[in-house]
Design a protein around this motif. Sequence first.
Motif, mmCIF file in Angstrom:
data_model
loop_
_atom_site.group_PDB
_atom_site.id
_atom_site.type_symbol
_atom_site.label_atom_id
_atom_site.label_comp_id
_atom_site.label_asym_id
_atom_site.label_seq_id
_atom_site.Cartn_x
_atom_site.Cartn_y
_atom_site.Cartn_z
ATOM 1 N N CYS A 120 0.862 -1.179 0.000
ATOM 2 C CA CYS A 120 0.000 0.000 0.000
ATOM 3 C C CYS A 120 0.904 1.237 0.000
ATOM 4 C CB CYS A 120 -0.942 -0.026 1.204
ATOM 5 S SG CYS A 120 -0.095 0.163 2.780
ATOM 6 N N GLN A 121 0.300 2.407 0.062
ATOM 7 C CA GLN A 121 1.106 3.631 -0.010
ATOM 8 C C GLN A 121 1.975 3.834 1.233
ATOM 9 O OE1 GLN A 121 -1.155 7.240 -0.200
ATOM 10 N NE2 GLN A 121 0.625 8.497 -0.698
ATOM 11 N N CYS A 122 1.386 3.614 2.408
ATOM 12 C CA CYS A 122 2.135 3.898 3.636
ATOM 13 C C CYS A 122 3.080 2.756 4.007
ATOM 14 C CB CYS A 122 1.181 4.208 4.786
ATOM 15 S SG CYS A 122 0.286 2.795 5.442
ATOM 16 N N GLY A 123 2.893 1.592 3.408
ATOM 17 C CA GLY A 123 3.816 0.494 3.615
ATOM 18 C C GLY A 123 3.462 -0.452 4.739
ATOM 19 N N LYS A 124 2.351 -0.192 5.423
ATOM 20 C CA LYS A 124 1.972 -1.116 6.504
ATOM 21 C C LYS A 124 1.524 -2.467 5.940
ATOM 22 C CE LYS A 124 0.896 1.743 10.471
ATOM 23 N NZ LYS A 124 1.418 3.059 10.072
ATOM 24 N N CYS B 87 -5.915 -0.775 2.893
ATOM 25 C CA CYS B 87 -5.233 -0.345 4.105
ATOM 26 C C CYS B 87 -6.066 0.716 4.818
ATOM 27 C CB CYS B 87 -3.863 0.228 3.743
ATOM 28 S SG CYS B 87 -3.000 0.949 5.146
ATOM 29 N N CYS C 6 -3.862 4.360 4.878
ATOM 30 C CA CYS C 6 -3.665 5.183 3.670
ATOM 31 C C CYS C 6 -4.756 4.994 2.630
ATOM 32 C CB CYS C 6 -2.286 4.914 3.067
ATOM 33 S SG CYS C 6 -2.106 3.262 2.356
HETATM 34 ZN ZN LIG Z 1 -1.267 1.859 3.946
#
Ligand SMILES: [Zn+2]
Length: 115
Positions: A7-11, A70, A73
């Motif tokens: 995802c964008q935030c990387g979680k 997610c 994000c």
């Molecule tokens: Zn995310």
Amino acid sequence: MQYQGSCQCGKVAYEVEGEINEAYSCNCSRCARLGSLLWFAPREKFNLLRGEADLTTYKFNKNVIEHRFCKHCGIQSFALGQDPRGNKMAAINIRCLEDFVVESVPVKQVNGKEF
Ligand SMILES: [Zn+2]
């Protein structure tokens, strides 16, 4: 070939194995809004590396597809569902893959309006 997605935030991060030689652009009420470009892999080729607790699941229509995004994000990097024969599949949003040139594969239009 092993691809890494996130995802964008990387979680949320995953890896998926296969050969991406085409992508699908779907016109259903969700994909059309998101602009996702999808590629399908057998579920056993998909491995969620992290983020299970950070994912929210959205279902609509016949509730057969788990649209997972997610909750931090908002990016939907994959979905889980079945193909018409009942095989468990992962729908990969190839726009969320690392080092993958989206323009390198042909895009097919899919009439998903009824799904
Ligand atoms: Zn995310």
